[in-house]
Design an enzyme around this catalytic site. Structure first.
Site, mmCIF file in Angstrom:
data_model
loop_
_atom_site.group_PDB
_atom_site.id
_atom_site.type_symbol
_atom_site.label_atom_id
_atom_site.label_comp_id
_atom_site.label_asym_id
_atom_site.label_seq_id
_atom_site.Cartn_x
_atom_site.Cartn_y
_atom_site.Cartn_z
ATOM 1 N N LYS A 61 3.388 -6.806 8.386
ATOM 2 C CA LYS A 61 3.324 -5.529 7.691
ATOM 3 C C LYS A 61 4.467 -4.653 8.158
ATOM 4 C CE LYS A 61 0.325 -1.485 6.960
ATOM 5 N NZ LYS A 61 -1.008 -0.890 7.252
ATOM 6 N N ASP A 106 -10.893 4.539 5.712
ATOM 7 C CA ASP A 106 -10.322 4.113 4.425
ATOM 8 C C ASP A 106 -10.939 2.786 3.986
ATOM 9 O OD1 ASP A 106 -8.767 4.500 2.188
ATOM 10 O OD2 ASP A 106 -6.954 3.620 3.050
ATOM 11 N N VAL A 146 3.193 -5.871 2.920
ATOM 12 C CA VAL A 146 2.729 -7.030 3.685
ATOM 13 C C VAL A 146 3.357 -8.289 3.095
ATOM 14 C CG1 VAL A 146 0.751 -8.417 4.375
ATOM 15 C CG2 VAL A 146 0.553 -5.926 4.291
ATOM 16 N N GLY A 205 0.833 -1.194 0.000
ATOM 17 C CA GLY A 205 0.000 0.000 0.000
ATOM 18 C C GLY A 205 0.862 1.236 0.000
ATOM 19 N N GLY A 206 0.236 2.377 0.304
ATOM 20 C CA GLY A 206 0.960 3.638 0.263
ATOM 21 C C GLY A 206 2.040 3.744 1.316
ATOM 22 N N MET A 207 1.868 3.054 2.448
ATOM 23 C CA MET A 207 2.830 3.229 3.537
ATOM 24 C C MET A 207 3.472 1.930 4.000
ATOM 25 S SD MET A 207 1.095 6.178 5.905
ATOM 26 C CE MET A 207 -0.522 5.444 6.006
ATOM 27 N N GLY A 208 2.995 0.780 3.542
ATOM 28 C CA GLY A 208 3.543 -0.457 4.060
ATOM 29 C C GLY A 208 3.554 -1.595 3.054
#
Length: 548
Positions: free
Chosen positions: A47, A138, A32, A27-30
């Site tokens: 994550k 979100d 997995v 995703g945008g920040m992490g």
């Protein structure tokens, strides 16, 4: 998070017990990864924060604390927090099966029943979070995991969720969230509550059943314009889900469908039943009405059994879940201005048969009409009020028993006869009065006379009819007069807001007087053509300009 396929496992051991495997998504920040808990011998997901994301390491701890507050079968479980490359990493349950976004990207969509079951799972997850004063903020397909074999849906990624007593995650100059699934009140920078998550759920259900969000556009500016202003008309492919989606996509959070009513409708759809239309409490409807609006009193009436009740459309004011038109958003003003400039000509000939586009129809831009459009239940077969009992401004009606009406004085400077108990809404330029059962809409627009005058406006609207009204047909434009003034009349039939409601017919007359163009129209289901014409004649004949 989007699935990016397996990659070479690095087999690194972190936290002294978790062996990292292939990447599952990013995703945008992490990022997995699949991992193995070597102490307990079970598969897990880990994550880690992406170094290039610029995310604050505290965000991972924040997410862990948020999820720890919500324990529910449809909410991801965080087992542990360990350090990885100097940053915290979350160890979570592994939901094997990919995300809803993965499934949609592969060209698959869910049936209405499957979508309803998914909605129930997510609604329960959100209700559990809201009970702890946690807002997800979100809700989108990428954050919904679908477990293989069981079909269990799991809501994940609480990275930007809000938690009581904790600071709100934000980054200067960056919009936090996913615009096409974000409620209009959040776009406006206003207070967001549980209703904002429910809006996102409504958009997600549309995507699950049709393959895409109803607000998918080519640019961020276009997305924001669609959410704030454009008509929201759920696809007929959603079948019995249309009413619940329209209710969730009501632009006014005060009128948006609540969790309990959404659960009732979704449960009926999941069981393969046709859900009864949502019925709002009249007192709640009146309390939610804008203070500046003229709220017409509710009068208990028995719905016409021959006409399916329709839920107002979110961006059209009367046709769907419309709500009061939001103010321009400061941080998207430039983008919206571009969209607005391009749409100037289209607005001139905008379809008459729609309530305000920003006022949620529910399009969620609709006017301040409530999510449900059925009238309050009749407690007794009482006769219509007598002339002495009627409130000030009511017009005695010879057709009272069949088509009761009353005269209202609107703050925009006019009076006219509308259905008794009608609900007022506006998109800023047009004013709509929608009958309590949501089927009949009376519209008024007052503006300076544009080039071409009344007949030019009607001819342009007729030309644009196929683009604004699906199934546009049987149209007729005539130059005429109204009380001796230059005027034009336009009639047409189209497919209507939903398949359940069926085709609609619109009658519209505009006329010129002292540099001003006055426009009055009435729309109703084709099966109620007599009422359509009677109400139009009453509205047109009773119309009087009262202000400058």
């Amino acid at each position: 998070m989007s699935y990016n396929g397996p990659e070479q496992a690095d087999r690194e051991l972190i936290g002294g017990r978790y062996r990292l495997g292939e990447r599952l998504g990013q995703g945008g920040m992490g990022v997995v990864r699949r991992a193995t808990d070597e102490l307990l011998g079970r598969p897990v997901a880990v994550k880690t924060l992406a170094l290039e994301s610029g995310a604050d390491p505290e965000s991972a701890l924040r997410e862990a604390r948020v999820v720890a507050q919500v324990r529910h079968p449809h909410v991801i479980v965080v087992h542990d927090v360990v350090e990885h490359e100097g940053r915290p990493a979350l160890v979570m349950e592994l939901v094997d099966g990919g995300s809803l976004a993965d499934r949609l990207a592969a060209g698959e969509v869910l049936s209405p029943c499957e979508t309803a079951r998914l909605g129930l799972d997510l609604l329960d997850a959100l209700s559990a979070a809201h009970a702890r004063d946690v807002l997800h903020r979100d809700v989108k397909p990428a954050n919904v995991l679908l477990e293989k074999g069981t079909g269990r849906a799991v809501l994940t990624d609480f990275g930007i969720a809000s938690l009581p007593g904790a600071s709100t995650l934000s980054r200067t100059g960056v919009f936090i969230g996913t615009p096409e699934y974000t409620a209009p009140e959040r776009m406006q920078g206003g207070d967001a509550g549980p209703a904002s998550d429910l809006w996102s759920l409504g958009a997600l259900l549309c995507a699950a059943a049709t393959g895409t969000s109803p607000f998918r556009r080519d640019s961020i500016g276009a997305v924001l314009h669609a959410i704030v202003y454009e008509e929201i008309r759920p696809s007929e492919r959603m079948g019995p889900l249309v009413p619940v989606v329209q209710g969730l996509l009501e632009r006014d959070p005060a009128l948006r469908l609540g969790a309990a009513e959404a659960r009732r409708l979704l449960a009926a759809c999941a069981a393969g039943e046709e859900p009864a239309p949502p019925v709002p409490a009249p007192t709640l409807r009146e309390a939610a009405a804008p203070a500046t609006a003229t709220v017409v009193r509710d009068r208990p009436t028995a719905p016409d059994p021959a006409v399916p009740a329709a839920v107002p459309d979110a961006a059209t004011g009367g046709r769907g879940s419309g709500s009061r038109r939001p103010k321009a958003l400061p941080f998207v003003a430039a983008a919206v201005a571009v969209c607005a400039a391009a749409a100037t000509v289209a607005v001139l000939v905008a379809m008459k048969d729609e309530p305000p586009a920003g006022a949620a129809g529910r399009p969620s831009g609709t006017a301040s009409a409530p999510a449900a459009t059925t009238p309050p239940p009749t407690t007794s077969a009482s006769a219509p009020p007598s002339a002495s009992a009627q409130p000030a401004g009511t017009v005695p009606d010879s057709e009272t028993d069949r088509y009761p009406s009353e005269e209202v004085t609107d703050e925009r400077g006019f009076t006219l006869a509308v259905p008794y108990g009608a609900i007022r809404s506006t998109d800023g330029e047009r004013v709509f009065y929608t009958s309590p059962d949501g089927a009949v809409r009376v519209g008024v627009r007052i503006r300076p006379i544009p080039p071409g005058g009344a007949i030019g406006v009607m001819r342009a609207s007729d030309e644009n009819g196929p683009a604004t009204n699906p199934g546009y047909r049987d149209s007729l434009v005539q130059e005429t007069t109204h009380k001796g003034l230059p005027a034009a009349r336009w009639e047409f039939t189209w497919n209507g807001f939903t398949g359940a409601e069926g085709p609609r017919h619109t009658i519209d007359v505009c006329w010129e007087k002292d540099g001003t163009l006055y426009d009055v129209w009435v729309s109703a289901p084709v099966g109620r053509s007599e009422e359509d014409r009677i109400r139009f004649d009453k509205a047109l004949e009773s119309f009087r300009a009262t202000g400058g």
